[in-house]
Scaffold this motif. Structure first.
Motif, PDB file in Angstrom:
ATOM      1  N   LEU A   1      -1.388   4.039  -1.729  1.00 58.15           N
ATOM      2  CA  LEU A   1      -2.660   3.345  -2.459  1.00 58.15           C
ATOM      3  C   LEU A   1      -3.583   2.801  -1.603  1.00 58.15           C
ATOM      4  O   LEU A   1      -3.084   2.220  -0.648  1.00 58.15           O
ATOM      5  CB  LEU A   1      -2.072   2.444  -3.471  1.00 58.15           C
ATOM      6  CG  LEU A   1      -1.112   3.018  -4.664  1.00 58.15           C
ATOM      7  CD1 LEU A   1      -0.460   1.772  -5.446  1.00 58.15           C
ATOM      8  CD2 LEU A   1      -1.600   4.027  -5.382  1.00 58.15           C
TER       9      LEU A   1
ATOM     10  N   ARG B   1      -0.851   3.240 -11.217  1.00 58.62           N
ATOM     11  CA  ARG B   1      -1.352   4.685 -11.095  1.00 58.62           C
ATOM     12  C   ARG B   1      -2.638   4.543 -10.583  1.00 58.62           C
ATOM     13  O   ARG B   1      -3.319   3.484 -10.825  1.00 58.62           O
ATOM     14  CB  ARG B   1      -1.474   5.444 -12.657  1.00 58.62           C
ATOM     15  CG  ARG B   1       0.043   5.587 -13.043  1.00 58.62           C
ATOM     16  CD  ARG B   1       0.434   6.103 -14.576  1.00 58.62           C
ATOM     17  NE  ARG B   1       1.506   6.346 -15.016  1.00 58.62           N
ATOM     18  CZ  ARG B   1       1.713   6.848 -16.087  1.00 58.62           C
ATOM     19  NH1 ARG B   1       0.714   7.063 -16.892  1.00 58.62           N
ATOM     20  NH2 ARG B   1       2.968   7.186 -16.687  1.00 58.62           N
ATOM     21  N   HIS B   2      -3.370   5.647 -10.397  1.00 63.09           N
ATOM     22  CA  HIS B   2      -4.720   5.760  -9.907  1.00 63.09           C
ATOM     23  C   HIS B   2      -5.643   5.400 -11.115  1.00 63.09           C
ATOM     24  O   HIS B   2      -5.567   5.552 -12.238  1.00 63.09           O
ATOM     25  CB  HIS B   2      -5.039   7.362  -9.622  1.00 63.09           C
ATOM     26  CG  HIS B   2      -6.504   7.465  -9.205  1.00 63.09           C
ATOM     27  ND1 HIS B   2      -6.896   7.180  -8.072  1.00 63.09           N
ATOM     28  CD2 HIS B   2      -7.506   8.060  -9.918  1.00 63.09           C
ATOM     29  CE1 HIS B   2      -8.164   7.508  -7.765  1.00 63.09           C
ATOM     30  NE2 HIS B   2      -8.850   7.973  -9.062  1.00 63.09           N
TER      31      HIS B   2
ATOM     32  N   GLY C   1       3.302   8.155  -1.679  1.00 61.99           N
ATOM     33  CA  GLY C   1       3.018   6.930  -2.728  1.00 61.99           C
ATOM     34  C   GLY C   1       1.884   6.260  -2.006  1.00 61.99           C
ATOM     35  O   GLY C   1       2.093   4.919  -2.387  1.00 61.99           O
TER      36      GLY C   1
ATOM     37  N   VAL D   1      -7.160   0.122  -8.309  1.00 64.27           N
ATOM     38  CA  VAL D   1      -6.198   1.150  -7.695  1.00 64.27           C
ATOM     39  C   VAL D   1      -6.587   2.454  -7.359  1.00 64.27           C
ATOM     40  O   VAL D   1      -7.133   3.133  -8.332  1.00 64.27           O
ATOM     41  CB  VAL D   1      -4.784   1.213  -8.441  1.00 64.27           C
ATOM     42  CG1 VAL D   1      -3.634   1.988  -7.639  1.00 64.27           C
ATOM     43  CG2 VAL D   1      -4.415  -0.192  -8.377  1.00 64.27           C
TER      44      VAL D   1
ATOM     45  N   ALA E   1      -5.253   6.239  -5.924  1.00 67.75           N
ATOM     46  CA  ALA E   1      -4.305   6.811  -5.128  1.00 67.75           C
ATOM     47  C   ALA E   1      -4.880   7.745  -3.764  1.00 67.75           C
ATOM     48  O   ALA E   1      -5.681   8.551  -3.943  1.00 67.75           O
ATOM     49  CB  ALA E   1      -3.776   7.907  -6.133  1.00 67.75           C
TER      50      ALA E   1
ATOM     51  N   SER F   1       3.213   1.695  -5.991  1.00 64.58           N
ATOM     52  CA  SER F   1       2.721   3.131  -6.539  1.00 64.58           C
ATOM     53  C   SER F   1       4.004   3.590  -7.218  1.00 64.58           C
ATOM     54  O   SER F   1       5.277   3.711  -6.870  1.00 64.58           O
ATOM     55  CB  SER F   1       2.352   4.063  -5.483  1.00 64.58           C
ATOM     56  OG  SER F   1       2.443   5.434  -6.000  1.00 64.58           O
ATOM     57  N   GLU F   2       3.532   4.263  -8.164  1.00 67.58           N
ATOM     58  CA  GLU F   2       4.751   5.068  -9.270  1.00 67.58           C
ATOM     59  C   GLU F   2       5.346   6.209  -8.445  1.00 67.58           C
ATOM     60  O   GLU F   2       6.677   6.519  -8.860  1.00 67.58           O
ATOM     61  CB  GLU F   2       4.185   5.550 -10.699  1.00 67.58           C
ATOM     62  CG  GLU F   2       3.292   6.662 -10.421  1.00 67.58           C
ATOM     63  CD  GLU F   2       2.688   7.326 -11.588  1.00 67.58           C
ATOM     64  OE1 GLU F   2       3.490   6.840 -12.699  1.00 67.58           O
ATOM     65  OE2 GLU F   2       1.714   7.938 -12.052  1.00 67.58           O
ATOM     66  N   GLN F   3       4.520   6.744  -7.319  1.00 65.85           N
ATOM     67  CA  GLN F   3       5.189   7.737  -6.588  1.00 65.85           C
ATOM     68  C   GLN F   3       6.131   7.229  -5.696  1.00 65.85           C
ATOM     69  O   GLN F   3       6.713   8.115  -4.777  1.00 65.85           O
ATOM     70  CB  GLN F   3       3.943   8.656  -5.758  1.00 65.85           C
ATOM     71  CG  GLN F   3       2.771   8.971  -6.853  1.00 65.85           C
ATOM     72  CD  GLN F   3       3.644  10.028  -7.744  1.00 65.85           C
ATOM     73  OE1 GLN F   3       4.572  10.913  -7.270  1.00 65.85           O
ATOM     74  NE2 GLN F   3       3.196  10.178  -9.136  1.00 65.85           N
ATOM     75  N   SER F   4       6.327   5.826  -5.442  1.00 71.57           N
ATOM     76  CA  SER F   4       7.227   5.424  -4.478  1.00 71.57           C
ATOM     77  C   SER F   4       8.435   5.676  -4.504  1.00 71.57           C
ATOM     78  O   SER F   4       9.346   5.556  -3.644  1.00 71.57           O
ATOM     79  CB  SER F   4       6.966   4.002  -4.198  1.00 71.57           C
ATOM     80  OG  SER F   4       7.224   3.193  -5.237  1.00 71.57           O
TER      81      SER F   4
ATOM     82  N   THR G   1       0.763  -1.069  -0.025  1.00 71.90           N
ATOM     83  CA  THR G   1      -0.003  -0.081  -0.046  1.00 71.90           C
ATOM     84  C   THR G   1       1.016   1.250   0.043  1.00 71.90           C
ATOM     85  O   THR G   1       0.524   2.231  -0.265  1.00 71.90           O
ATOM     86  CB  THR G   1      -0.835   0.005   1.163  1.00 71.90           C
ATOM     87  OG1 THR G   1      -0.125  -0.247   2.371  1.00 71.90           O
ATOM     88  CG2 THR G   1      -1.922  -1.035   1.206  1.00 71.90           C
ATOM     89  N   HIS G   2       2.198   1.101   0.591  1.00 77.30           N
ATOM     90  CA  HIS G   2       2.939   2.177   0.524  1.00 77.30           C
ATOM     91  C   HIS G   2       4.297   1.796   1.087  1.00 77.30           C
ATOM     92  O   HIS G   2       4.556   0.632   1.213  1.00 77.30           O
ATOM     93  CB  HIS G   2       2.518   3.428   1.615  1.00 77.30           C
ATOM     94  CG  HIS G   2       2.588   3.027   2.735  1.00 77.30           C
ATOM     95  ND1 HIS G   2       1.438   2.091   3.291  1.00 77.30           N
ATOM     96  CD2 HIS G   2       3.001   3.414   4.037  1.00 77.30           C
ATOM     97  CE1 HIS G   2       1.655   1.915   4.684  1.00 77.30           C
ATOM     98  NE2 HIS G   2       2.682   2.654   5.143  1.00 77.30           N
TER      99      HIS G   2
END
Length: 359
Positions: A117, A92-93, A115, A106, A108, A79-82, A55-56
């Motif tokens: 989710l 991605r969302h 990051g 998914v 966000a 997540s791509e933000q991780s 999840t993060h």
């Protein structure tokens, strides 16, 4: 098929979702130390792990994603933000993660970290919220690019907007609670429910004053590698039930060692790496243990390897013996385990000792 699993050390929930028709499964937030448990459960349920999802990037435990990929051939998703390395797919969302005929949506939900989710089952009957929304609480927002404003918006727009009957499964719980619902959290969550608004929530979160997680300096860098250990090879050991730690050594619990030896150390080399005075102090030593102080261990490594028997290294607390295990591994000994907690835990579990130990 659904199972909720628990790690008592970090109060982390791991979730198994399986499609019975195809046998495909997903694991959400697996824990490094429980890879064997998770693989055993998959095998017993007749499931094939398609992917593990975090999840993060966790700060309180190390993910089991990399170990599961090595064992099961599963993909690593987060997540791509991780900004994590070793992931097979960055999410991605709005994307979907399929397992058989089912899928997770998914969403966000940044705020606890940038990051985060939330994974929502296709029929919106359950959602897995990680640390974004806990049961009557939420994750903190004071590190890893956290933001109380973002978290408030994430929860309200992406989680509490789900049907009231949707069951919510958090990443942690510290009181033994296992599940909640959208309706419950809308009504009873003291931070995010009721008539609380963004200003109320932000003021609350900005004044928590919590200490940083104890394992943060270890867990965050490890999770940015998706749980890949800093050792080159993971040699399996089948001579006893062992736990592989993220530091790269195997550990054996005192009760397991007592059962393995059965009071006789003929099948296992018990090597006590304390100093001579400690060997017969109040803690005593395990019957059949050989005293080899840590400073002398390297010169005896070849001898221990030549014996072709597993080695258990022992000290007072498990610290020096952990160093001894690494030393022996580097020397080429493949079957070596550290006694978890050392003699302190052995005595705490009232297992037999020799020497001048006080009974």
């Amino acid at each position: 098929m659904f199972r909720q699993l628990f790690d008592p050390a970090s109060s982390t929930y791991t979730y198994l979702l399986g499609d019975t028709a195809s046998g495909e499964a997903l694991l959400i937030d697996p824990v490094f130390e429980h890879e064997r448990r998770d693989v055993a459960l998959l095998r017993e349920l007749g499931l094939h792990l398609r992917a593990s999802l975090d999840t993060h990037v966790h700060a309180d435990h190390v993910t089991g994603a990399w170990l599961l990929k090595e064992r099961c051939g599963s993909q690593i998703l987060l997540s791509e933000q991780s900004n994590a390395l070793n992931a097979d797919r960055l999410l991605r969302h709005g994307e979907r993660v399929a397992f058989g005929e089912r899928y997770l949506e998914v969403r966000a939900t940044p705020g606890h970290t940038s990051g985060c989710l939330t994974y929502v089952l296709d029929d919106q009957s359950m959602a897995f919220t990680g640390d974004c929304l806990l049961i009557r609480g939420c994750g903190r927002t004071d590190f890893q690019q956290g933001s109380p404003q973002l978290l408030y918006q994430s929860v309200q727009q992406q989680i509490l907007s789900l049907p009231p009957t949707c069951l919510l499964y958090p990443g942690h719980d510290y009181r033994g609670l296992t599940v909640t619902s959208v309706a419950e959290e809308q009504r009873f969550n003291p931070r995010l429910g009721g008539s609380s608004n963004e200003a109320d929530f932000t003021g609350y979160m900005n004044n928590l004053g919590l200490p940083h997680p104890k394992l943060m300096d270890i867990a965050v860098p490890a999770n940015l590698r998706c749980g890949r250990p800093g050792v080159q090879a993971l040699v399996e050991q089948a001579w006893a039930p062992l736990t592989f730690t993220f530091s790269g050594i195997w550990e054996i619990q005192p009760a397991v060692l007592a059962e393995v030896t059965g009071g006789v150390s003929g099948g296992v080399q018990l090597i006590d790496v304390r100093e001579p005075a400690e060997f017969s102090d109040a803690l005593g030593h395990i019957a059949g243990a050989r005293l080899l102080p840590l400073s002398q261990l390297a010169e005896h490594a070849a001898e221990l390897i030549a014996a072709k028997r597993p080695v258990v290294v022992i000290c007072r607390s498990g610290t020096r013996s952990a160093q001894a295990a690494v030393l022996l591994q580097k020397a080429g000994l493949t079957q070596v385990a550290n006694l978890a907690g050392g003699m302190l835990r052995w005595r705490a579990e009232q297992l037999p000792v020799e020497g001048n130990a006080t009974q």
